[in-house]
Scaffold this motif. Structure first.
Motif, short mmCIF file in Angstrom:
data_model
loop_
_atom_site.label_atom_id
_atom_site.label_comp_id
_atom_site.label_asym_id
_atom_site.label_seq_id
_atom_site.Cartn_x
_atom_site.Cartn_y
_atom_site.Cartn_z
N PHE A 48 0.82 -0.98 -0.08
CA PHE A 48 0.03 0.09 0.09
C PHE A 48 0.90 1.36 0.06
O PHE A 48 2.22 1.29 0.32
CB PHE A 48 -1.08 0.09 1.09
CG PHE A 48 -0.22 0.17 2.54
CD1 PHE A 48 0.27 1.55 3.04
CD2 PHE A 48 -0.20 -1.04 3.32
CE1 PHE A 48 0.67 1.38 4.37
CE2 PHE A 48 0.53 -1.20 4.58
CZ PHE A 48 0.82 0.35 5.05
N ALA A 50 1.22 5.11 1.44
CA ALA A 50 0.65 6.08 2.27
C ALA A 50 1.77 7.29 2.25
O ALA A 50 2.84 7.05 2.62
CB ALA A 50 0.51 5.55 3.76
N TYR A 55 4.57 0.79 1.26
CA TYR A 55 5.02 -0.20 2.14
C TYR A 55 4.74 -1.61 1.59
O TYR A 55 3.76 -1.94 1.10
CB TYR A 55 4.24 0.06 3.36
CG TYR A 55 4.43 1.11 3.99
CD1 TYR A 55 5.27 1.49 5.05
CD2 TYR A 55 4.02 2.66 3.55
CE1 TYR A 55 5.66 2.63 6.03
CE2 TYR A 55 4.13 3.79 4.18
CZ TYR A 55 5.30 3.96 5.22
OH TYR A 55 5.48 4.97 5.92
N SER A 97 -4.87 1.95 1.75
CA SER A 97 -4.58 2.99 2.72
C SER A 97 -5.78 3.98 2.67
O SER A 97 -6.28 4.18 1.68
CB SER A 97 -3.27 3.82 2.42
OG SER A 97 -3.28 4.38 1.35
N ILE A 101 -3.27 6.01 6.70
CA ILE A 101 -3.05 5.07 7.56
C ILE A 101 -3.20 3.62 6.64
O ILE A 101 -4.03 3.44 5.65
CB ILE A 101 -4.00 4.89 8.57
CG1 ILE A 101 -3.92 6.16 9.44
CG2 ILE A 101 -4.05 3.48 9.66
CD1 ILE A 101 -2.68 6.24 10.23
N GLY A 102 -2.19 2.81 6.81
CA GLY A 102 -2.39 1.76 6.01
C GLY A 102 -3.21 0.34 6.85
O GLY A 102 -3.39 0.37 7.84
N TYR A 103 -4.08 -0.44 5.85
CA TYR A 103 -4.63 -1.51 6.49
C TYR A 103 -4.37 -2.63 5.79
O TYR A 103 -4.44 -2.68 4.52
CB TYR A 103 -6.26 -1.31 6.24
CG TYR A 103 -6.37 0.10 7.04
CD1 TYR A 103 -7.08 -0.07 8.42
CD2 TYR A 103 -6.44 1.20 6.50
CE1 TYR A 103 -7.43 0.99 9.23
CE2 TYR A 103 -6.78 2.52 7.08
CZ TYR A 103 -7.44 2.38 8.51
OH TYR A 103 -7.56 3.49 9.09
N ASN A 121 0.41 2.74 11.52
CA ASN A 121 0.56 4.19 11.50
C ASN A 121 1.89 4.51 11.05
O ASN A 121 2.98 4.31 12.20
CB ASN A 121 0.04 4.87 12.80
CG ASN A 121 0.11 6.32 12.86
OD1 ASN A 121 0.73 7.04 12.42
ND2 ASN A 121 -0.82 6.85 13.91
#
Length: 328
Positions: A48, A50, A55, A97, A101-103, A121
């Motif tokens: 992802f 951000a 990342y 993201s 914030i990445g998920y 975070n």
């Protein structure tokens, strides 16, 4: 037990000259090698972006499922290790993201599909547990973010799925939305352009899907688009599984993948005309299960595998065909 891991992002490659190019430029863009990924070579990692930083983490190195996570800063052309993923080591998870914030969640630990989800975070370099994915555990799902919400759907366990769910970070809750029309699918591809998501490809019951759709979150509505398979207007065939995608401006790009053999092509989708055009061939090794992302007008493809060989290289695509040092 799950199945079909060996088949990933499928694309039936055809001749570039067979594609319509009437309203495009003559520039096919240019690939240039970037700084190699600093973790071990791997496939089926999450990715992802951000705050203009990519990342990348988890995945499979051919022996072990992984938990390490790395960030890539294009301005420095360098990788840095960040906090490990806190859940089980896994492959075929999804990442997206929202508001910096990445998920990351779902995937497979090698023996079972997973449904747990975590938020990352970047400011604090900390992970936190969030609400589990609300439906059946799965791997090879597809995910994207639109208008401050995350969306996850499709994928497989013992069964393939076509359902979709919306994640609201404000309330840490999931809501089911409309399922994608047409076929169930695992290892599909997606990208986002101008507030809509575009989803297609993947595989179901051993057949590579060629249906392709746009999703509008405002109306919770899917619209059927031109098939990825050749028709009377466009002579191409783009069904594939586990492809890499990225978006540059108002165009979506589909790269590499697998249709029974690993691929090394690149296609661009023109939203207004609803057709695909073949671009400059990927200059790394053919592969599938690779990461794909875009930052500052450039696309990136890296990691992945061909057969049992896994990669740690990263390649940058310039749609304007100009290398950073000005060389062509």
């Amino acid at each position: 037990m799950f199945r079909n891991f060996s088949i990933i992002a499928c694309l039936l490659l055809t001749l570039a000259s067979a594609c319509k190019k009437s309203d495009s430029t003559d520039n096919d863009g240019e690939w240039e090698r970037s700084s190699d990924f600093e973790g071990v070579p791997r496939s089926a990692a999450f990715c992802f972006v951000a705050n203009n930083i990519a990342y990348v983490g988890t995945g499979f190195d051919g022996t072990n499922r992984l938990k390490d996570v790395w960030k890539f800063e294009p301005s420095k052309n360098n990788w840095y290790r960040v906090s490990d993923f806190p859940g089980e080591a896994r492959m075929y998870s999804v990442g997206f993201s929202v508001n910096g914030i990445g998920y990351v969640g779902t995937g497979s630990n090698g023996t079972a599909a997973l449904k747990d989800f975590y938020a990352y975070n970047p400011t604090t370099d900390q992970w936190s547990k969030i609400a589990d994915f609300p439906a059946e555990a799965r791997y090879g799902a597809v995910a994207f973010a639109l208008n401050g919400k995350g969306y996850v759907g499709c994928g497989s366990d013992l069964n393939n799925y076509k359902d979709f769910y919306e994640y609201n970070p404000t309330t840490d809750s999931w809501t089911q939305v409309s399922s994608i029309p047409g076929n169930k699918r695992v290892n599909a591809f997606s990208f986002v352009i101008d507030g809509k998501a575009y989803v297609g490809g993947g595989i179901n019951n051993g057949i590579y899907n060629t249906d392709f759709y746009a999703y509008d979150p405002q109306n919770d509505q899917w619209t059927s688009l031109n098939s990825l398979y050749q028709n009377s207007t466009y002579n191409y065939s783009l069904g594939r599984q586990s492809a890499s995608t990225f978006t540059i401006g108002n165009k979506g790009y589909l790269a590499v993948g697998n249709n029974g053999a690993s691929l090394g092509d690149l296609w661009v989708y023109h939203v207004g005309s609803d057709y695909w055009e073949q671009m400059d061939t990927f200059e790394g090794s053919v592969r599938s299960e690779a990461i794909g992302f875009s930052i500052d007008g450039y696309g990136y493809v890296g990691t992945g595998r061909t057969g049992s060989s896994r990669f740690d290289d990263l390649w940058r695509y310039d749609p304007n065909g100009v290398a950073p040092d000005g060389e062509n």
